[in-house]
Design a protein around this motif. Structure first.
Motif, PDB file in Angstrom:
ATOM      1  N   GLN A 116       0.825  -1.209   0.000  1.00  0.00           N
ATOM      2  CA  GLN A 116       0.000   0.000   0.000  1.00  0.00           C
ATOM      3  C   GLN A 116       0.858   1.258   0.000  1.00  0.00           C
ATOM      4  N   GLY A 117       1.978   1.223   0.730  1.00  0.00           N
ATOM      5  CA  GLY A 117       2.870   2.369   0.761  1.00  0.00           C
ATOM      6  C   GLY A 117       3.439   2.688  -0.606  1.00  0.00           C
ATOM      7  N   TRP A 118       3.848   1.654  -1.352  1.00  0.00           N
ATOM      8  CA  TRP A 118       4.390   1.867  -2.693  1.00  0.00           C
ATOM      9  C   TRP A 118       3.310   2.418  -3.623  1.00  0.00           C
ATOM     10  N   LEU A 119       2.107   1.846  -3.528  1.00  0.00           N
ATOM     11  CA  LEU A 119       1.006   2.293  -4.388  1.00  0.00           C
ATOM     12  C   LEU A 119       0.589   3.729  -4.065  1.00  0.00           C
ATOM     13  N   MET A 120       0.616   4.085  -2.783  1.00  0.00           N
ATOM     14  CA  MET A 120       0.263   5.460  -2.408  1.00  0.00           C
ATOM     15  C   MET A 120       1.260   6.465  -2.966  1.00  0.00           C
ATOM     16  N   ALA A 121       2.515   6.021  -3.106  1.00  0.00           N
ATOM     17  CA  ALA A 121       3.540   6.917  -3.648  1.00  0.00           C
ATOM     18  C   ALA A 121       3.436   7.047  -5.166  1.00  0.00           C
ATOM     19  N   HIS A 122       2.755   6.099  -5.819  1.00  0.00           N
ATOM     20  CA  HIS A 122       2.717   6.100  -7.280  1.00  0.00           C
ATOM     21  C   HIS A 122       1.307   6.273  -7.854  1.00  0.00           C
ATOM     22  N   THR A 123       0.280   6.116  -7.016  1.00  0.00           N
ATOM     23  CA  THR A 123      -1.087   6.307  -7.507  1.00  0.00           C
ATOM     24  C   THR A 123      -1.807   7.263  -6.556  1.00  0.00           C
ATOM     25  N   PRO A 125      -4.589   7.401  -2.897  1.00  0.00           N
ATOM     26  CA  PRO A 125      -4.897   6.606  -1.709  1.00  0.00           C
ATOM     27  C   PRO A 125      -6.002   5.566  -1.918  1.00  0.00           C
ATOM     28  N   VAL A 126      -7.054   5.920  -2.668  1.00  0.00           N
ATOM     29  CA  VAL A 126      -8.157   4.978  -2.878  1.00  0.00           C
ATOM     30  C   VAL A 126      -7.690   3.754  -3.661  1.00  0.00           C
ATOM     31  N   THR A 127      -6.974   3.981  -4.748  1.00  0.00           N
ATOM     32  CA  THR A 127      -6.435   2.867  -5.536  1.00  0.00           C
ATOM     33  C   THR A 127      -5.491   2.021  -4.699  1.00  0.00           C
ATOM     34  N   ALA A 128      -4.655   2.661  -3.912  1.00  0.00           N
ATOM     35  CA  ALA A 128      -3.688   1.947  -3.082  1.00  0.00           C
ATOM     36  C   ALA A 128      -4.385   1.045  -2.072  1.00  0.00           C
ATOM     37  N   VAL A 129      -5.398   1.571  -1.393  1.00  0.00           N
ATOM     38  CA  VAL A 129      -6.121   0.786  -0.389  1.00  0.00           C
ATOM     39  C   VAL A 129      -6.857  -0.373  -1.043  1.00  0.00           C
ATOM     40  N   LEU A 130      -7.545  -0.110  -2.158  1.00  0.00           N
ATOM     41  CA  LEU A 130      -8.307  -1.161  -2.847  1.00  0.00           C
ATOM     42  C   LEU A 130      -7.392  -2.283  -3.348  1.00  0.00           C
ATOM     43  N   ALA A 131      -6.298  -1.905  -4.026  1.00  0.00           N
ATOM     44  CA  ALA A 131      -5.403  -2.908  -4.598  1.00  0.00           C
ATOM     45  C   ALA A 131      -4.726  -3.742  -3.524  1.00  0.00           C
ATOM     46  N   ALA A 132      -4.228  -3.102  -2.477  1.00  0.00           N
ATOM     47  CA  ALA A 132      -3.572  -3.834  -1.396  1.00  0.00           C
ATOM     48  C   ALA A 132      -4.555  -4.752  -0.682  1.00  0.00           C
TER      49      ALA A 132
END
Length: 206
Positions: A116-123, A125-132
């Motif tokens: 989630q941390g990596w996704l939050m840095a590149h996308t 917050p919503v996408t990061a939470v959903l994907a993780a």
């Protein structure tokens, strides 16, 4: 914790603890290698401890209520609960507490801290939470219903991490949740439709 007659598991306590701890090592290595920013304690250690514990109790209570709603899930969880009971009842309370702690720390390091941390840095917050959360559900997949429950838990933990900016909070939340879940399953198996077979009588009872 009343465990009744102890069953013999195919996985030794040391192997189970090593595997669970290894998840955390993978998460930590990923964080260090990819330079993923980690939000460690947000509002502070004591608030993280208090809110993490309260969150775990509330989450488990909500799950119990939802499982009592007829036809809410596409299939019941009794088979998965039976398998989890058979697995958990083969370990001592100390091992179960250690497994819960390692799961809280290790899985949150990997799924919330690293993924989630990596996704939050590149996308976003919503996408990061959903994907993780979906990845968290897939890793815990034993049935579609269990996948939904695990994904739901991942969404709650992911949102809590994003809002609190405290990885410690979700680690505590996850660990306490697992402890409560295992205690209730082993202490009150009939709540979950688990059948206990006494070896001497070879007869199931509640």
């Amino acid at each position: 914790m009343a465990l009744g007659k102890r069953r013999k598991s195919g996985i030794s306590p040391n192997a189970a603890l090593l595997f669970q701890g290894g998840i955390g090592v993978v998460g930590l290595v990923a964080i260090l290698v990819f330079g993923i920013p980690v939000l460690l304690i947000g509002p502070g250690l004591w608030p993280s401890l208090i809110y993490g514990t309260l969150g775990a109790v509330a989450t488990y209570g909500l799950l119990l209520l939802l499982t009592r709603v007829p036809r809410l899930f596409p299939e019941n969880l009794e088979r998965q609960m039976q398998g989890l009971y058979d697995f958990a009842s083969s370990y001592s309370p100390l091992v179960l507490v250690l497994l819960s702690l390692l799961a809280g720390v290790g899985e949150e390091l990997l799924f919330r801290g690293a993924i989630q941390g990596w996704l939050m840095a590149h996308t976003d917050p919503v996408t990061a939470v959903l994907a993780a959360s979906v990845l968290f559900g897939l890793v815990h997949y034993v049935s579609f219903t269990y996948f939904l429950v695990a994904t739901g838990l991942g969404l709650i933990l992911g949102a809590a991490y994003a809002l609190s900016e405290s990885l410690a909070l979700v680690m505590i939340w996850h660990a306490v949740y697992d402890m409560i879940a295992l205690y209730c399953l082993l202490r009150f198996p009939r709540w979950f439709g688990v059948k206990i077979v006494e070896p001497a009588a070879n007869r199931p009872h509640e």
